[in-house]
Structure formats: C-alpha cells, structure tokens
Design a protein around this motif. Structure first.
Motif, PDB file in Angstrom:
ATOM      1  N   GLY A 136      -8.632   0.328  -1.549  1.00  0.00           N
ATOM      2  CA  GLY A 136      -8.594  -0.579  -2.707  1.00  0.00           C
ATOM      3  C   GLY A 136      -7.547  -1.668  -2.654  1.00  0.00           C
ATOM      4  N   GLY A 157      -7.165  -3.543   0.026  1.00  0.00           N
ATOM      5  CA  GLY A 157      -7.631  -4.514   1.019  1.00  0.00           C
ATOM      6  C   GLY A 157      -8.295  -5.710   0.349  1.00  0.00           C
ATOM      7  N   LEU A 194     -11.484  -6.678   0.249  1.00  0.00           N
ATOM      8  CA  LEU A 194     -12.685  -6.375  -0.539  1.00  0.00           C
ATOM      9  C   LEU A 194     -12.332  -5.495  -1.727  1.00  0.00           C
ATOM     10  N   GLY A 195     -11.449  -4.536  -1.489  1.00  0.00           N
ATOM     11  CA  GLY A 195     -11.070  -3.612  -2.565  1.00  0.00           C
ATOM     12  C   GLY A 195     -10.413  -4.336  -3.723  1.00  0.00           C
ATOM     13  N   HIS A 229      -5.639   4.384  -1.461  1.00  0.00           N
ATOM     14  CA  HIS A 229      -5.136   3.854  -0.186  1.00  0.00           C
ATOM     15  C   HIS A 229      -4.016   4.757   0.305  1.00  0.00           C
ATOM     16  N   ARG A 230      -3.538   4.506   1.548  1.00  0.00           N
ATOM     17  CA  ARG A 230      -2.489   5.365   2.091  1.00  0.00           C
ATOM     18  C   ARG A 230      -1.113   4.975   1.616  1.00  0.00           C
ATOM     19  N   ASP A 243      -5.558   9.746   2.456  1.00  0.00           N
ATOM     20  CA  ASP A 243      -6.088   9.227   3.715  1.00  0.00           C
ATOM     21  C   ASP A 243      -7.594   9.465   3.709  1.00  0.00           C
ATOM     22  N   ARG A 244      -8.359   8.472   4.097  1.00  0.00           N
ATOM     23  CA  ARG A 244      -9.827   8.568   4.091  1.00  0.00           C
ATOM     24  C   ARG A 244     -10.317   9.742   4.933  1.00  0.00           C
ATOM     25  N   CYS A 271     -14.796   1.225   1.563  1.00  0.00           N
ATOM     26  CA  CYS A 271     -14.549   0.144   2.539  1.00  0.00           C
ATOM     27  C   CYS A 271     -14.133   0.714   3.879  1.00  0.00           C
ATOM     28  N   LEU A 272     -14.091   2.038   4.009  1.00  0.00           N
ATOM     29  CA  LEU A 272     -13.422   2.659   5.157  1.00  0.00           C
ATOM     30  C   LEU A 272     -14.319   3.595   5.950  1.00  0.00           C
ATOM     31  N   ALA A 273     -15.628   3.367   5.907  1.00  0.00           N
ATOM     32  CA  ALA A 273     -16.547   4.196   6.691  1.00  0.00           C
ATOM     33  C   ALA A 273     -16.955   3.421   7.939  1.00  0.00           C
ATOM     34  N   SER A 301     -20.859  -1.983   5.364  1.00  0.00           N
ATOM     35  CA  SER A 301     -21.237  -1.982   6.778  1.00  0.00           C
ATOM     36  C   SER A 301     -20.875  -3.349   7.348  1.00  0.00           C
ATOM     37  N   PRO A 325     -21.669  -7.412   5.116  1.00  0.00           N
ATOM     38  CA  PRO A 325     -20.997  -8.719   5.056  1.00  0.00           C
ATOM     39  C   PRO A 325     -20.914  -9.360   6.444  1.00  0.00           C
ATOM     40  N   GLY A 326     -20.658 -10.677   6.437  1.00  0.00           N
ATOM     41  CA  GLY A 326     -20.400 -11.396   7.689  1.00  0.00           C
ATOM     42  C   GLY A 326     -18.900 -11.535   7.883  1.00  0.00           C
ATOM     43  N   HIS A 371      -5.518 -11.831   0.462  1.00  0.00           N
ATOM     44  CA  HIS A 371      -5.170 -10.506   0.987  1.00  0.00           C
ATOM     45  C   HIS A 371      -5.951 -10.143   2.244  1.00  0.00           C
ATOM     46  N   ARG A 391      -9.882 -15.876   9.382  1.00  0.00           N
ATOM     47  CA  ARG A 391     -10.269 -16.706  10.525  1.00  0.00           C
ATOM     48  C   ARG A 391      -9.951 -18.179  10.275  1.00  0.00           C
TER      49      ARG A 391
HETATM   50  N1  LIG Z   1     -13.049  -8.402   8.278  1.00  0.00           N
HETATM   51  C1  LIG Z   1     -14.309  -8.783   8.379  1.00  0.00           C
HETATM   52  O1  LIG Z   1     -14.602  -9.986   8.583  1.00  0.00           O
HETATM   53  C2  LIG Z   1     -15.410  -7.766   8.203  1.00  0.00           C
HETATM   54  C3  LIG Z   1     -16.742  -8.173   8.440  1.00  0.00           C
HETATM   55  C4  LIG Z   1     -17.760  -7.248   8.179  1.00  0.00           C
HETATM   56  C5  LIG Z   1     -17.464  -5.992   7.714  1.00  0.00           C
HETATM   57  N2  LIG Z   1     -16.170  -5.618   7.539  1.00  0.00           N
HETATM   58  C6  LIG Z   1     -15.893  -4.280   7.019  1.00  0.00           C
HETATM   59  O2  LIG Z   1     -15.037  -4.384   5.895  1.00  0.00           O
HETATM   60  C7  LIG Z   1     -14.318  -3.150   5.752  1.00  0.00           C
HETATM   61  C8  LIG Z   1     -12.834  -3.442   5.608  1.00  0.00           C
HETATM   62  O3  LIG Z   1     -12.654  -3.985   4.332  1.00  0.00           O
HETATM   63  P1  LIG Z   1     -11.424  -4.962   4.055  1.00  0.00           P
HETATM   64  O4  LIG Z   1     -11.557  -6.156   4.960  1.00  0.00           O
HETATM   65  O5  LIG Z   1     -11.321  -5.150   2.609  1.00  0.00           O
HETATM   66  O6  LIG Z   1     -10.208  -4.080   4.611  1.00  0.00           O
HETATM   67  P2  LIG Z   1      -8.672  -4.446   4.670  1.00  0.00           P
HETATM   68  O7  LIG Z   1      -8.378  -5.723   3.969  1.00  0.00           O
HETATM   69  O8  LIG Z   1      -8.227  -4.268   6.082  1.00  0.00           O
HETATM   70  O9  LIG Z   1      -8.042  -3.263   3.778  1.00  0.00           O
HETATM   71  C9  LIG Z   1      -8.121  -1.931   4.174  1.00  0.00           C
HETATM   72  C10 LIG Z   1      -7.667  -1.083   3.010  1.00  0.00           C
HETATM   73  O10 LIG Z   1      -7.844   0.293   3.299  1.00  0.00           O
HETATM   74  C11 LIG Z   1      -6.604   0.990   3.228  1.00  0.00           C
HETATM   75  N3  LIG Z   1      -6.694   1.974   4.302  1.00  0.00           N
HETATM   76  C12 LIG Z   1      -6.764   1.717   5.635  1.00  0.00           C
HETATM   77  N4  LIG Z   1      -6.909   2.866   6.312  1.00  0.00           N
HETATM   78  C13 LIG Z   1      -6.955   3.861   5.383  1.00  0.00           C
HETATM   79  C14 LIG Z   1      -7.120   5.271   5.462  1.00  0.00           C
HETATM   80  N5  LIG Z   1      -7.250   5.898   6.640  1.00  0.00           N
HETATM   81  N6  LIG Z   1      -7.125   5.970   4.312  1.00  0.00           N
HETATM   82  C15 LIG Z   1      -6.979   5.367   3.111  1.00  0.00           C
HETATM   83  N7  LIG Z   1      -6.819   4.041   2.971  1.00  0.00           N
HETATM   84  C16 LIG Z   1      -6.816   3.298   4.101  1.00  0.00           C
HETATM   85  C17 LIG Z   1      -5.546  -0.084   3.372  1.00  0.00           C
HETATM   86  O11 LIG Z   1      -4.332   0.233   2.719  1.00  0.00           O
HETATM   87  P3  LIG Z   1      -3.245   1.191   3.408  1.00  0.00           P
HETATM   88  O12 LIG Z   1      -3.022   0.646   4.794  1.00  0.00           O
HETATM   89  O13 LIG Z   1      -2.056   1.084   2.502  1.00  0.00           O
HETATM   90  O14 LIG Z   1      -3.841   2.537   3.401  1.00  0.00           O
HETATM   91  C18 LIG Z   1      -6.222  -1.218   2.599  1.00  0.00           C
HETATM   92  O15 LIG Z   1      -6.189  -0.950   1.224  1.00  0.00           O
HETATM   93  C19 LIG Z   1     -14.609  -2.331   6.988  1.00  0.00           C
HETATM   94  O16 LIG Z   1     -15.589  -1.373   6.669  1.00  0.00           O
HETATM   95  C20 LIG Z   1     -15.147  -3.354   7.968  1.00  0.00           C
HETATM   96  O17 LIG Z   1     -16.009  -2.767   8.900  1.00  0.00           O
HETATM   97  C21 LIG Z   1     -15.137  -6.471   7.771  1.00  0.00           C
END
Ligand SMILES: NC(=O)c1ccc[n+]([C@@H]2O[C@H](COP(=O)([O-])OP(=O)(O)OC[C@H]3O[C@@H](n4cnc5c(N)ncnc54)[C@H](OP(=O)(O)O)[C@@H]3O)[C@@H](O)[C@H]2O)c1
Length: 343
Positions: free
Chosen positions: A10, A12, A14-15, A33-34, A53-54, A73-75, A98, A166-167, A173, A178
C-alpha cells in the motif's frame, strides 16, 4: 456501512493512488507493507497501516479475511495465488496486479526473450484481453511467471478476482519513473533529445490514478475477469517527451532518428520496434470505466514528486531500481549523443 479495503503493497505507487481514490469514495483502507519504505503520504493519514511480509501467508489471510476488497500489488508467481485460495467466501472482491507483458507475440516470441528487432513480438493493435498469453511455465522470468499466476488465480473456484494488466506505470511515489529520461535532460539543460524509430514508439503507459479507478470499480462490482489497465489513448514517446518538457517549461528539440538506436543513441525506455498498445474497451463495457486522465494530464504530479525526491540526493541512490533494473545509468551518454548528431 463503510466498506473495508486492504492493500498489499500500500505504500507503493499503485497502492498509494488506490488508497487515495478509495478514501475519497468513502472506503476505509488498510495499507499493508513491510515498513522499509517511509509512509510519507500525509494525504493518506486517514488510512490504517499493517506491517507484514507478503510471504507470510497466515498473516496476509488474517488481515484480509472479511474485507470487501483486497488489492494485491505483490503477486508475481503461481504460488502467490495460494493466499487468495484461502480467502474464497471471505472477501468481496480481489484485485491482482499483473502486467501487459504477459501477452505472447503472434510470431511465437514475447517481450522478455526478445533480443532485437527480428525476434521482437508482433502484437495486434490494439491488444484485447482474449489475445493469448505466454504459456511457458518452465520459464522463471517475470512475464512468464505473471502469466502462470493469472492462470492459477483463474483456476480457483469461486474467487471473485479481477486481474489487471498495466503497462509502463507512472505516478507520484514511483520507484522507477521512466520519464526520468526526459526530466534529467531538462535539469542538465540539454537542448535536444534524440529518439529512435522517429519518436513513434508506443508502449502503453498506465497512470497510477487510472489503475486506482479500475480497482475501485472492481471493488464495487466484484467479478471474475481479466482487464487491461492502461492510459487510453497510448501516447507515442514523442508525446511523452513533449508532455514532460511542457510541464517543466523546457523548449528542447526532439531529434527524430530513423530505425533503432545507434550505439545507444536514440534509445529510450519506451523504444520498441513494434507497438505494444492495449485496448481499454473491455473495461469500459464491463465496468463503465472512464479514465481519470491521459498521460499528459496526469504526468505532472509524478514529475514534481521526482524533482522533490532528488533535490538533495543522488538520483542513483534515491532510485536504485531505476538505475539498475531499468538501466537508466545508460540513458545519458551525452558525449556519444553529441558526436552522432554532430553538435
Ligand atoms: N512498474 C511498472 O511499470 C509495472 C508495470 C506493470 C506491472 N507492474 C506491477 O505492479 C506491481 C508493483 O506495484 P507498484 O509499482 O505500486 O509497487 P512499488 O511502488 O514498488 O511498491 C511496492 C510496495 O510493496 C511493499 N512491499 C514490497 N515487498 C513487500 C513484501 N514482501 N511484503 C509486504 N510489502 C511489500 C513496499 O513497501 P515496503 O518496501 O515498505 O514493504 C511498497 O509499499 C507489481 O505486481 C508489478 O509486477 C509494474
């Protein structure tokens, strides 16, 4: 009664965007989140937080049980569907993030294994959700595992799951925005930005607020479905650059190069030899989705946030995923650029 949402990941990009959208629409929200990333979103003060932790399936199941909406968001792999299997009958709607890169090319290849223009996947434009996805369970790469995860989720009887694809995500945040490709050029006072493929590359982008709106709708209309989750229309890289320069009031010139990058010059994070453009028709007809905004209308807050974050910090240390995973350290070879362009 107030509806309750749990967001795994949450803090991140998206969260946080989804938490804001849900809170604005009267939901109560728990951000899980962690605790490694600082929860600095003052605007989310109304949300509860949970440290876990997820990978701790019992803790995740305990937290999610009874929720009206769970956003995951973490699968990343089929095994991550296990916790959702445990929640059947105990949650109203599950949304799992996904990726657009699950689609298989018509020429038998896919994004993660493409090495160049010749074996780059050929996709119909636009791509709809019924297009085949990667079917290579033995491939432990990111996109193949996401495709296998989708199949595992859809195999769970009775799970009200919406899978979103998503793309290239952008939003405040973001750990790896990019658009830094253009932002840094403005900060460095560069007057030109070379773009391969005539700046026409299109790799569907996804504003975090648009994905958040889809999550809200899926929460309010539980179902079993797979939906693309991208900005519509998909901007070309030239339009992305123009949006960044316009937001920052920069009058730089885009140098449009034919063909792919030469010695890296003209390369950029969206440089695809063939388009990856996703359709949003299914989301519109299934959920009545309307985008919150285009890439151009939504990118400003992500740019401002990134500028704040690098004001007193080295960007490589502040955004290690951008520098390493996305390869941004290679994006700014100005010497090679000036040599090739004769400037
Ligand atoms: N980035 C892209 O362009 C893109 C494109 C398509 C799909 N996606 C998908 O989007 C998703 C990622 O979403 P996002 O970009 O919003 O992520 P993000 O900004 O990297 O945020 C990740 C969040 O998850 C928490 N987290 C990370 N590992 C954890 C764990 N093991 N247990 C609990 N919390 C955890 C982090 O906080 P803490 O570190 O404090 O735990 C943070 O809140 C993924 O499924 C990815 O495949 C991303």
């Amino acid at each position: 009664m107030t509806r309750r949402a749990v967001i795994l990941g949450g803090t991140g990009q998206l969260g946080a965007a989804t938490a804001r959208t849900l809170l604005d629409n009267g939901w109560s929200v728990t951000i899980a989140h962690r605790g490694e990333r600082v929860l600095e979103h003052g605007a989310l003060a109304d949300a509860a937080t949970a440290r876990l932790d997820r990978s701790d399936v019992d803790a995740v199941a305990d937290l999610c049980r009874g929720a009206d909406l769970v956003l995951d968001c973490l699968a990343f792999a089929p095994a991550d569907a296990e916790v959702h299997g445990r929640l059947v009958g105990d949650v109203g709607s599950v949304v799992v993030i996904s990726t657009a890169s699950v689609y298989a090319g018509e020429n038998g290849t896919y994004l993660d294994i493409a090495t160049g223009d010749d074996d780059f996947p050929v996709f119909p434009v636009p791509l709809t959700e019924t297009h085949p996805t990667i079917d290579a369970d033995d491939d432990l790469g990111y996109s193949a595992q996401k495709a296998a995860l989708e199949r595992a989720l859809l195999a769970i009887d009775g799970l009200p799951v919406t899978i979103l694809r998503p793309g290239a995500i952008h939003g405040p945040h973001s750990p790896a925005l990019r658009e830094w490709f253009f932002i840094k050029r403005v900060l460095d006072g560069r007057q030109h930005a070379p773009l391969a493929h005539l700046g026409e590359s299109r790799f569907s982008t996804s504003a975090s607020v648009n994905v958040a709106e889809l999550v809200r709708l899926a929460g309010e209309h539980p179902g079993r479905r797979v939906l693309n989750a991208v900005d519509d229309p998909a901007p070309t890289v030239l339009e992305i650059g123009q949006a960044v320069f316009a937001h920052l009031g920069h009058a730089g010139e885009f140098v449009l190069l034919e063909g792919g990058p030469v010695d890296g010059v003209g390369g950029h994070p969206w440089a695809l030899p063939r388009p990856l453009v996703l359709s949003m028709e299914a989301a519109r007809s299934e959920l009545g989705y309307e985008p919150v905004g285009s890439h151009r209308a939504t990118i400003g807050s992500a740019i401002d946030r990134m500028l704040d974050a690098v004001r007193d910090a080295d960007w490589r240390e502040r955004f290690p995923a951008l520098a390493t995973r996305y390869g941004a350290s290679e994006w700014f070879d100005y010497i090679a650029e000036d040599r090739l362009l004769g400037r």
